[in-house]
Design a protein around this motif. Sequence first.
Motif, PDB file in Angstrom:
ATOM      1  N   ARG A 142       5.453  16.449   7.868  1.00 19.63           N
ATOM      2  CA  ARG A 142       7.022  16.690   7.784  1.00 19.63           C
ATOM      3  C   ARG A 142       7.770  15.866   8.771  1.00 19.63           C
ATOM      4  O   ARG A 142       8.625  15.640   8.593  1.00 19.63           O
ATOM      5  CB  ARG A 142       7.220  18.012   7.509  1.00 19.63           C
ATOM      6  CG  ARG A 142       6.801  18.966   6.436  1.00 19.63           C
ATOM      7  CD  ARG A 142       7.016  20.221   6.487  1.00 19.63           C
ATOM      8  NE  ARG A 142       6.517  20.895   5.546  1.00 19.63           N
ATOM      9  CZ  ARG A 142       6.071  22.575   5.126  1.00 19.63           C
ATOM     10  NH1 ARG A 142       6.155  23.104   6.301  1.00 19.63           N
ATOM     11  NH2 ARG A 142       5.481  22.944   4.027  1.00 19.63           N
ATOM     12  N   GLY A 143       6.773  15.332   9.696  1.00 16.20           N
ATOM     13  CA  GLY A 143       7.432  14.382  10.676  1.00 16.20           C
ATOM     14  C   GLY A 143       7.467  13.043  10.146  1.00 16.20           C
ATOM     15  O   GLY A 143       8.529  12.074  10.360  1.00 16.20           O
ATOM     16  N   ALA A 144       6.724  12.699   9.095  1.00 16.57           N
ATOM     17  CA  ALA A 144       6.822  11.564   8.263  1.00 16.57           C
ATOM     18  C   ALA A 144       7.720  11.432   7.093  1.00 16.57           C
ATOM     19  O   ALA A 144       8.162  10.375   6.306  1.00 16.57           O
ATOM     20  CB  ALA A 144       5.623  10.896   8.286  1.00 16.57           C
ATOM     21  N   VAL A 145       7.712  12.644   6.351  1.00 16.48           N
ATOM     22  CA  VAL A 145       8.253  12.988   5.018  1.00 16.48           C
ATOM     23  C   VAL A 145       9.249  13.960   5.313  1.00 16.48           C
ATOM     24  O   VAL A 145       9.145  15.128   5.491  1.00 16.48           O
ATOM     25  CB  VAL A 145       7.205  13.293   4.131  1.00 16.48           C
ATOM     26  CG1 VAL A 145       7.960  13.642   2.635  1.00 16.48           C
ATOM     27  CG2 VAL A 145       6.213  12.239   4.066  1.00 16.48           C
ATOM     28  N   GLN A 146      10.794  13.576   4.804  1.00 13.64           N
ATOM     29  CA  GLN A 146      11.653  14.659   4.719  1.00 13.64           C
ATOM     30  C   GLN A 146      12.360  14.660   3.350  1.00 13.64           C
ATOM     31  O   GLN A 146      12.425  13.603   2.804  1.00 13.64           O
ATOM     32  CB  GLN A 146      12.705  14.233   5.792  1.00 13.64           C
ATOM     33  CG  GLN A 146      12.414  14.391   7.281  1.00 13.64           C
ATOM     34  CD  GLN A 146      12.413  15.624   7.675  1.00 13.64           C
ATOM     35  OE1 GLN A 146      13.488  16.578   7.619  1.00 13.64           O
ATOM     36  NE2 GLN A 146      11.339  16.117   8.255  1.00 13.64           N
ATOM     37  N   ARG A 164       9.365   8.332   7.604  1.00 14.11           N
ATOM     38  CA  ARG A 164       8.807   7.006   6.827  1.00 14.11           C
ATOM     39  C   ARG A 164       9.246   7.089   5.407  1.00 14.11           C
ATOM     40  O   ARG A 164       9.608   5.900   4.826  1.00 14.11           O
ATOM     41  CB  ARG A 164       7.302   6.860   7.049  1.00 14.11           C
ATOM     42  CG  ARG A 164       6.680   6.990   8.439  1.00 14.11           C
ATOM     43  CD  ARG A 164       6.746   5.203   9.063  1.00 14.11           C
ATOM     44  NE  ARG A 164       5.986   4.372   8.243  1.00 14.11           N
ATOM     45  CZ  ARG A 164       4.711   4.167   8.510  1.00 14.11           C
ATOM     46  NH1 ARG A 164       4.065   4.756   9.702  1.00 14.11           N
ATOM     47  NH2 ARG A 164       4.059   3.318   8.009  1.00 14.11           N
ATOM     48  N   VAL A 165       9.349   8.406   4.927  1.00 14.66           N
ATOM     49  CA  VAL A 165       9.731   8.607   3.522  1.00 14.66           C
ATOM     50  C   VAL A 165      10.871   9.727   3.548  1.00 14.66           C
ATOM     51  O   VAL A 165      10.555  10.743   4.197  1.00 14.66           O
ATOM     52  CB  VAL A 165       8.613   9.073   2.671  1.00 14.66           C
ATOM     53  CG1 VAL A 165       9.011   9.222   1.264  1.00 14.66           C
ATOM     54  CG2 VAL A 165       7.555   8.051   2.999  1.00 14.66           C
ATOM     55  N   LEU A 166      11.783   9.213   2.939  1.00 11.89           N
ATOM     56  CA  LEU A 166      13.133  10.084   2.710  1.00 11.89           C
ATOM     57  C   LEU A 166      13.114  10.465   1.030  1.00 11.89           C
ATOM     58  O   LEU A 166      13.248   9.519   0.262  1.00 11.89           O
ATOM     59  CB  LEU A 166      14.228   9.595   3.135  1.00 11.89           C
ATOM     60  CG  LEU A 166      15.676  10.341   2.661  1.00 11.89           C
ATOM     61  CD1 LEU A 166      15.583  11.540   3.567  1.00 11.89           C
ATOM     62  CD2 LEU A 166      16.778   9.295   3.015  1.00 11.89           C
ATOM     63  N   ILE A 167      13.017  11.677   0.809  1.00 12.82           N
ATOM     64  CA  ILE A 167      12.977  12.215  -0.339  1.00 12.82           C
ATOM     65  C   ILE A 167      14.144  12.911  -0.870  1.00 12.82           C
ATOM     66  O   ILE A 167      14.401  13.976  -0.178  1.00 12.82           O
ATOM     67  CB  ILE A 167      11.704  13.174  -0.817  1.00 12.82           C
ATOM     68  CG1 ILE A 167      10.375  12.316  -0.335  1.00 12.82           C
ATOM     69  CG2 ILE A 167      11.640  13.633  -2.209  1.00 12.82           C
ATOM     70  CD1 ILE A 167       9.125  13.257  -0.515  1.00 12.82           C
ATOM     71  N   LEU A 168      14.731  12.705  -1.916  1.00 10.32           N
ATOM     72  CA  LEU A 168      16.104  13.357  -2.202  1.00 10.32           C
ATOM     73  C   LEU A 168      16.046  13.711  -3.734  1.00 10.32           C
ATOM     74  O   LEU A 168      15.637  13.039  -4.585  1.00 10.32           O
ATOM     75  CB  LEU A 168      17.159  11.975  -2.271  1.00 10.32           C
ATOM     76  CG  LEU A 168      17.119  11.395  -1.016  1.00 10.32           C
ATOM     77  CD1 LEU A 168      18.282  10.217  -1.153  1.00 10.32           C
ATOM     78  CD2 LEU A 168      18.005  12.149   0.020  1.00 10.32           C
ATOM     79  N   ASP A 216       0.947  -1.124   0.042  1.00  4.41           N
ATOM     80  CA  ASP A 216      -0.202  -0.056  -0.024  1.00  4.41           C
ATOM     81  C   ASP A 216       1.000   1.361   0.024  1.00  4.41           C
ATOM     82  O   ASP A 216       1.870   1.375   0.622  1.00  4.41           O
ATOM     83  CB  ASP A 216      -0.813   0.226   1.249  1.00  4.41           C
ATOM     84  CG  ASP A 216      -1.793  -0.870   1.314  1.00  4.41           C
ATOM     85  OD1 ASP A 216      -2.205  -1.682   0.102  1.00  4.41           O
ATOM     86  OD2 ASP A 216      -2.506  -1.331   2.265  1.00  4.41           O
ATOM     87  N   PRO A 217       0.453   2.331  -0.613  1.00  3.77           N
ATOM     88  CA  PRO A 217       1.236   3.471  -0.518  1.00  3.77           C
ATOM     89  C   PRO A 217       1.188   4.188   0.783  1.00  3.77           C
ATOM     90  O   PRO A 217       0.406   4.367   1.356  1.00  3.77           O
ATOM     91  CB  PRO A 217       0.672   4.454  -1.532  1.00  3.77           C
ATOM     92  CG  PRO A 217      -1.067   3.940  -1.639  1.00  3.77           C
ATOM     93  CD  PRO A 217      -0.709   2.329  -1.475  1.00  3.77           C
ATOM     94  N   VAL A 218       2.606   4.518   0.863  1.00  6.05           N
ATOM     95  CA  VAL A 218       2.904   5.495   2.268  1.00  6.05           C
ATOM     96  C   VAL A 218       2.326   6.774   2.136  1.00  6.05           C
ATOM     97  O   VAL A 218       1.891   7.493   3.083  1.00  6.05           O
ATOM     98  CB  VAL A 218       4.173   5.135   2.772  1.00  6.05           C
ATOM     99  CG1 VAL A 218       5.053   5.673   1.812  1.00  6.05           C
ATOM    100  CG2 VAL A 218       4.331   5.928   4.142  1.00  6.05           C
ATOM    101  N   LEU A 219       2.540   7.447   1.070  1.00  5.97           N
ATOM    102  CA  LEU A 219       2.265   8.684   0.572  1.00  5.97           C
ATOM    103  C   LEU A 219       1.667   8.703  -1.104  1.00  5.97           C
ATOM    104  O   LEU A 219       2.176   7.794  -2.000  1.00  5.97           O
ATOM    105  CB  LEU A 219       3.717   9.351   0.439  1.00  5.97           C
ATOM    106  CG  LEU A 219       3.808  10.892   0.286  1.00  5.97           C
ATOM    107  CD1 LEU A 219       2.991  11.576   1.378  1.00  5.97           C
ATOM    108  CD2 LEU A 219       5.150  11.268   0.038  1.00  5.97           C
ATOM    109  N   GLU A 220       0.591   9.415  -1.012  1.00  7.00           N
ATOM    110  CA  GLU A 220       0.009   9.361  -2.390  1.00  7.00           C
ATOM    111  C   GLU A 220      -0.325  10.689  -2.866  1.00  7.00           C
ATOM    112  O   GLU A 220      -1.222  11.444  -2.153  1.00  7.00           O
ATOM    113  CB  GLU A 220      -1.298   8.371  -2.361  1.00  7.00           C
ATOM    114  CG  GLU A 220      -1.737   8.093  -3.700  1.00  7.00           C
ATOM    115  CD  GLU A 220      -2.955   7.283  -3.713  1.00  7.00           C
ATOM    116  OE1 GLU A 220      -3.268   6.770  -4.893  1.00  7.00           O
ATOM    117  OE2 GLU A 220      -3.375   6.696  -2.411  1.00  7.00           O
TER     118      GLU A 220
END
Length: 281
Positions: free
Chosen positions: A82-86, A162-166, A4-8
């Motif tokens: 932003r606590g879950a996605v950086q 939960r999600v690291l975006i680079l 399942d998607p964590v972010l959508e």
Amino acid sequence: MTPDPVLELRRASFSYPDGPQVFDGVSLAVPEGRTTALLGRNGGGKSTLLRLLNGGLRPTAGELRLLGDLVTYHRKGLTRLRGAVQLVTQDPDDQLFAASVEQDVSFGPLNLGLAPDAVRERVEEALAALDITALRDRPTHLLSFGQRKRAAIAGAVAMRPRVLILDEPTAGLDPHGEELLLDILARLRATGTTVVMATHDVDLAWRWADDVAILTPTGLRTGAASALLADRSLLDAARLRRPWGMAVTDALRARDLLPPHATGPRTAEELDHWSTTHGAT
């Protein structure tokens, strides 16, 4: 079966003030625990899409969901997101501002209001994960470019997202620095972090990503890396070249040197190993 998607992002549109529309009805699901490469030409909207995913930009239409819940753009909703996605930007100097590496990495956990012991634990964990413990007291302005990249990522990792975006994390790195970064990302993934990386390097996406999202002038295509990076018309539309590893794999199969469903070499080093193992020249 895809997790399942964590972010959508669902049917999102976005325009900058007084500017043209960047996206119109774009959807992107980020499966939890997998690696996703966002591909497209320079200036094609990759950075804008990443900022929509972390709440830095708000879509003019559509919605963003975190773990299935609608993201709201008031203080409480953005704090949760932003606590879950950086997000780590392409230029580390956009994010590093403290006097030392340790102070910079501790900034986020301190802003969460954590107890001093909890902050120290997160900082130690992040410094170790990025292999920069020895740099903890170093002034950030005295770091090399690759060290600054790792320090910026450590600041995000200290938030335990939960999600690291680079955004283009390998840009400006030499081959050794790129390999070190990919090893670090592999370790982060092993601990449960979902990683999204924007890049225009198809060879990097081919060897690293489980899934890809490819931006073209007409929209966004998402799917397994092995399938979409084999679609030549899609790559042409996105102004991307064919991955080197895929071309080598096809050449080996055409000469009956590789079974149809076997995984081919993804790097020159893997090709050398394959050649030695199979007695090829």
